[in-house]
Design a protein around this motif. Sequence first.
Motif, PDB file in Angstrom:
ATOM      1  N   ILE A 178     -20.132  -0.042  13.618  1.00  0.00           N
ATOM      2  CA  ILE A 178     -19.325   1.108  13.223  1.00  0.00           C
ATOM      3  C   ILE A 178     -19.984   1.757  12.008  1.00  0.00           C
ATOM      4  O   ILE A 178     -20.117   1.134  10.945  1.00  0.00           O
ATOM      5  CB  ILE A 178     -17.893   0.667  12.872  1.00  0.00           C
ATOM      6  CG1 ILE A 178     -17.256  -0.065  14.062  1.00  0.00           C
ATOM      7  CG2 ILE A 178     -17.054   1.860  12.450  1.00  0.00           C
ATOM      8  CD1 ILE A 178     -16.011  -0.847  13.678  1.00  0.00           C
ATOM      9  N   PHE A 179     -20.387   2.998  12.153  1.00  0.00           N
ATOM     10  CA  PHE A 179     -21.062   3.695  11.060  1.00  0.00           C
ATOM     11  C   PHE A 179     -20.017   4.247  10.089  1.00  0.00           C
ATOM     12  O   PHE A 179     -19.083   4.941  10.497  1.00  0.00           O
ATOM     13  CB  PHE A 179     -21.936   4.819  11.605  1.00  0.00           C
ATOM     14  CG  PHE A 179     -23.103   4.301  12.393  1.00  0.00           C
ATOM     15  CD1 PHE A 179     -24.272   3.920  11.767  1.00  0.00           C
ATOM     16  CD2 PHE A 179     -23.017   4.154  13.772  1.00  0.00           C
ATOM     17  CE1 PHE A 179     -25.338   3.409  12.483  1.00  0.00           C
ATOM     18  CE2 PHE A 179     -24.082   3.649  14.499  1.00  0.00           C
ATOM     19  CZ  PHE A 179     -25.241   3.270  13.858  1.00  0.00           C
ATOM     20  N   VAL A 180     -20.187   3.918   8.813  1.00  0.00           N
ATOM     21  CA  VAL A 180     -19.260   4.374   7.790  1.00  0.00           C
ATOM     22  C   VAL A 180     -20.045   5.004   6.649  1.00  0.00           C
ATOM     23  O   VAL A 180     -21.110   4.524   6.262  1.00  0.00           O
ATOM     24  CB  VAL A 180     -18.359   3.233   7.260  1.00  0.00           C
ATOM     25  CG1 VAL A 180     -17.521   2.646   8.379  1.00  0.00           C
ATOM     26  CG2 VAL A 180     -19.162   2.144   6.591  1.00  0.00           C
ATOM     27  N   CYS A 181     -19.510   6.085   6.134  1.00  0.00           N
ATOM     28  CA  CYS A 181     -20.108   6.778   4.993  1.00  0.00           C
ATOM     29  C   CYS A 181     -19.008   6.894   3.933  1.00  0.00           C
ATOM     30  O   CYS A 181     -18.262   7.885   3.892  1.00  0.00           O
ATOM     31  CB  CYS A 181     -20.606   8.154   5.424  1.00  0.00           C
ATOM     32  SG  CYS A 181     -21.601   9.003   4.178  1.00  0.00           S
ATOM     33  N   PRO A 182     -18.874   5.873   3.075  1.00  0.00           N
ATOM     34  CA  PRO A 182     -17.720   5.801   2.181  1.00  0.00           C
ATOM     35  C   PRO A 182     -17.846   6.733   0.977  1.00  0.00           C
ATOM     36  O   PRO A 182     -18.116   6.330  -0.144  1.00  0.00           O
ATOM     37  CB  PRO A 182     -17.699   4.329   1.765  1.00  0.00           C
ATOM     38  CG  PRO A 182     -19.121   3.883   1.880  1.00  0.00           C
ATOM     39  CD  PRO A 182     -19.721   4.673   2.998  1.00  0.00           C
ATOM     40  N   THR A 183     -17.635   8.007   1.238  1.00  0.00           N
ATOM     41  CA  THR A 183     -17.625   9.020   0.191  1.00  0.00           C
ATOM     42  C   THR A 183     -16.561  10.044   0.529  1.00  0.00           C
ATOM     43  O   THR A 183     -16.297  10.311   1.708  1.00  0.00           O
ATOM     44  CB  THR A 183     -18.989   9.714   0.056  1.00  0.00           C
ATOM     45  OG1 THR A 183     -18.916  10.723  -0.966  1.00  0.00           O
ATOM     46  CG2 THR A 183     -19.425  10.380   1.356  1.00  0.00           C
ATOM     47  N   GLU A 184     -15.958  10.607  -0.494  1.00  0.00           N
ATOM     48  CA  GLU A 184     -14.963  11.661  -0.268  1.00  0.00           C
ATOM     49  C   GLU A 184     -15.603  13.041  -0.262  1.00  0.00           C
ATOM     50  O   GLU A 184     -14.895  14.051  -0.171  1.00  0.00           O
ATOM     51  CB  GLU A 184     -13.849  11.536  -1.302  1.00  0.00           C
ATOM     52  CG  GLU A 184     -13.134  10.201  -1.170  1.00  0.00           C
ATOM     53  CD  GLU A 184     -11.841  10.105  -1.954  1.00  0.00           C
ATOM     54  OE1 GLU A 184     -10.914  10.878  -1.625  1.00  0.00           O
ATOM     55  OE2 GLU A 184     -11.772   9.268  -2.866  1.00  0.00           O
ATOM     56  N   ASP A 185     -16.918  13.085  -0.305  1.00  0.00           N
ATOM     57  CA  ASP A 185     -17.663  14.338  -0.136  1.00  0.00           C
ATOM     58  C   ASP A 185     -17.853  14.558   1.366  1.00  0.00           C
ATOM     59  O   ASP A 185     -18.856  14.152   1.956  1.00  0.00           O
ATOM     60  CB  ASP A 185     -19.001  14.243  -0.858  1.00  0.00           C
ATOM     61  CG  ASP A 185     -19.793  15.545  -0.823  1.00  0.00           C
ATOM     62  OD1 ASP A 185     -19.477  16.409   0.018  1.00  0.00           O
ATOM     63  OD2 ASP A 185     -20.744  15.681  -1.619  1.00  0.00           O
ATOM     64  N   ALA A 186     -16.863  15.203   1.988  1.00  0.00           N
ATOM     65  CA  ALA A 186     -16.891  15.357   3.442  1.00  0.00           C
ATOM     66  C   ALA A 186     -18.085  16.175   3.909  1.00  0.00           C
ATOM     67  O   ALA A 186     -18.638  15.925   4.985  1.00  0.00           O
ATOM     68  CB  ALA A 186     -15.585  15.997   3.919  1.00  0.00           C
ATOM     69  N   GLY A 187     -18.485  17.159   3.123  1.00  0.00           N
ATOM     70  CA  GLY A 187     -19.645  17.965   3.503  1.00  0.00           C
ATOM     71  C   GLY A 187     -20.901  17.120   3.602  1.00  0.00           C
ATOM     72  O   GLY A 187     -21.690  17.257   4.546  1.00  0.00           O
ATOM     73  N   TYR A 188     -21.102  16.244   2.618  1.00  0.00           N
ATOM     74  CA  TYR A 188     -22.261  15.354   2.650  1.00  0.00           C
ATOM     75  C   TYR A 188     -22.183  14.436   3.868  1.00  0.00           C
ATOM     76  O   TYR A 188     -23.155  14.272   4.612  1.00  0.00           O
ATOM     77  CB  TYR A 188     -22.307  14.519   1.367  1.00  0.00           C
ATOM     78  CG  TYR A 188     -23.334  13.411   1.408  1.00  0.00           C
ATOM     79  CD1 TYR A 188     -24.630  13.633   0.972  1.00  0.00           C
ATOM     80  CD2 TYR A 188     -23.013  12.147   1.898  1.00  0.00           C
ATOM     81  CE1 TYR A 188     -25.589  12.618   1.027  1.00  0.00           C
ATOM     82  CE2 TYR A 188     -23.947  11.128   1.961  1.00  0.00           C
ATOM     83  CZ  TYR A 188     -25.233  11.369   1.523  1.00  0.00           C
ATOM     84  OH  TYR A 188     -26.171  10.366   1.583  1.00  0.00           O
ATOM     85  N   ALA A 189     -21.022  13.809   4.071  1.00  0.00           N
ATOM     86  CA  ALA A 189     -20.884  12.847   5.170  1.00  0.00           C
ATOM     87  C   ALA A 189     -21.107  13.516   6.517  1.00  0.00           C
ATOM     88  O   ALA A 189     -21.765  12.950   7.403  1.00  0.00           O
ATOM     89  CB  ALA A 189     -19.502  12.201   5.118  1.00  0.00           C
ATOM     90  N   ARG A 190     -20.579  14.711   6.693  1.00  0.00           N
ATOM     91  CA  ARG A 190     -20.746  15.393   7.976  1.00  0.00           C
ATOM     92  C   ARG A 190     -22.181  15.854   8.184  1.00  0.00           C
ATOM     93  O   ARG A 190     -22.694  15.794   9.314  1.00  0.00           O
ATOM     94  CB  ARG A 190     -19.770  16.565   8.069  1.00  0.00           C
ATOM     95  CG  ARG A 190     -18.333  16.112   8.319  1.00  0.00           C
ATOM     96  CD  ARG A 190     -17.356  17.253   8.264  1.00  0.00           C
ATOM     97  NE  ARG A 190     -16.007  16.806   8.629  1.00  0.00           N
ATOM     98  CZ  ARG A 190     -14.897  17.393   8.234  1.00  0.00           C
ATOM     99  NH1 ARG A 190     -14.960  18.481   7.442  1.00  0.00           N
ATOM    100  NH2 ARG A 190     -13.717  16.933   8.613  1.00  0.00           N
ATOM    101  N   ALA A 191     -22.854  16.293   7.132  1.00  0.00           N
ATOM    102  CA  ALA A 191     -24.260  16.696   7.282  1.00  0.00           C
ATOM    103  C   ALA A 191     -25.109  15.497   7.685  1.00  0.00           C
ATOM    104  O   ALA A 191     -25.970  15.596   8.582  1.00  0.00           O
ATOM    105  CB  ALA A 191     -24.774  17.308   5.982  1.00  0.00           C
ATOM    106  N   LEU A 192     -24.887  14.354   7.035  1.00  0.00           N
ATOM    107  CA  LEU A 192     -25.623  13.143   7.393  1.00  0.00           C
ATOM    108  C   LEU A 192     -25.263  12.705   8.810  1.00  0.00           C
ATOM    109  O   LEU A 192     -26.136  12.339   9.609  1.00  0.00           O
ATOM    110  CB  LEU A 192     -25.304  12.029   6.402  1.00  0.00           C
ATOM    111  CG  LEU A 192     -25.942  10.666   6.667  1.00  0.00           C
ATOM    112  CD1 LEU A 192     -27.462  10.765   6.758  1.00  0.00           C
ATOM    113  CD2 LEU A 192     -25.524   9.662   5.593  1.00  0.00           C
ATOM    114  N   GLY A 193     -23.970  12.747   9.140  1.00  0.00           N
ATOM    115  CA  GLY A 193     -23.535  12.360  10.474  1.00  0.00           C
ATOM    116  C   GLY A 193     -24.167  13.220  11.553  1.00  0.00           C
ATOM    117  O   GLY A 193     -24.583  12.720  12.606  1.00  0.00           O
ATOM    118  N   ARG A 194     -24.265  14.529  11.306  1.00  0.00           N
ATOM    119  CA  ARG A 194     -24.891  15.417  12.292  1.00  0.00           C
ATOM    120  C   ARG A 194     -26.357  15.053  12.506  1.00  0.00           C
ATOM    121  O   ARG A 194     -26.854  15.071  13.637  1.00  0.00           O
ATOM    122  CB  ARG A 194     -24.763  16.877  11.853  1.00  0.00           C
ATOM    123  CG  ARG A 194     -23.375  17.437  12.040  1.00  0.00           C
ATOM    124  CD  ARG A 194     -23.336  18.961  11.831  1.00  0.00           C
ATOM    125  NE  ARG A 194     -22.014  19.449  12.219  1.00  0.00           N
ATOM    126  CZ  ARG A 194     -20.976  19.510  11.403  1.00  0.00           C
ATOM    127  NH1 ARG A 194     -21.112  19.138  10.126  1.00  0.00           N
ATOM    128  NH2 ARG A 194     -19.806  19.928  11.832  1.00  0.00           N
TER     129      ARG A 194
END
Length: 326
Positions: free
Chosen positions: A201-217
């Motif tokens: 399960i990939f997790v990006c534990p940050t509340e910076d949603a823009g960062y997490a979504r850019a990395l996820g994309r």
Amino acid sequence: MTVPLGGVTLADHAAVYAALEEAGFTDVWSSEVAGTDAFTPLTLAAAWSPRLRLGTAITPVFTRGPALLAMSAAALAEAAPGRFALGVGASSPVVVRDWNAVPFDEPFRRTRDVLRFLRAALRGDTVDGAFDTFEVRRFTLERPPTEPPPVLLAALRPGMLRLAAAEADGVILNWLAADDVPTALAEVGERRPGFEVAARIFVCPTEDAGYARALGRRLITGYLTVPAYAAFHRWLGRQDSLGEMWRAWAAGDRRGAAAAVPDEVVDALVLHGSPERCAADARRYAANGVDVPVLAVLPTPETTAGGAAAWTDLLPRLGAGAGEVA
């Protein structure tokens, strides 16, 4: 937890394993792509943390000969008796063919044959004969493990899922949402006693949603354009939501492909938010049938800037309820 942790050298992982235990994590699982090999981080864990369970998720069936793979698994099973699980799978053409100069031919049959070889070899049997994809002449492990490790099979679509159900000791799922788990497990059917379901399960534990979504994309366009993963997500029903990404990728438009991934797909496949929210979202996989939810923590602005101290703060927060999250 997936190990090794990013930004921490292997030599410093004694403290990492101790912190994981203190935070409530029960298992450490390795991967094998282009970082460390699958066995070295677990060998260190076997020596440094005698209570953690160990697993590979996954070791490719093409990049080692069958006998060498059995020897590596047997050695780790001897070093950590009763607490090692061997996860194997086909991997991908990039890892196998492009990086290891091995033909990526007949991945289903090769995986099935290696699974059958390993089950026999790890029992201490002499293996002598032809499989469909390779031939072995009179191989016997000199040091068969007293307790053969369970062998789990990485599986995406129905054929491999059914093979895991029929012949392996468990299945390893990857790159799927919590709501996708029942679809995959419907192909497994009724589980035999002791059969385990693990999921990375990939997790990006940050509340910076823009960062997490850019990395996820970036990750989604890198992985889910691989033919096996693309077929998997078409089977899961994402033809419409990911169709534009696949079309842009096929046209050579990498930037356009990443931009075409909808937020809801990123949010389903890459958990993000506070560490506590990530842990809670990961527990949804357990609620849907996963026995061993394995977190794979992606780099965040906090861990990148904070180094080891950031991990010291992060692990206890991710470990809330870690009896359900490995």
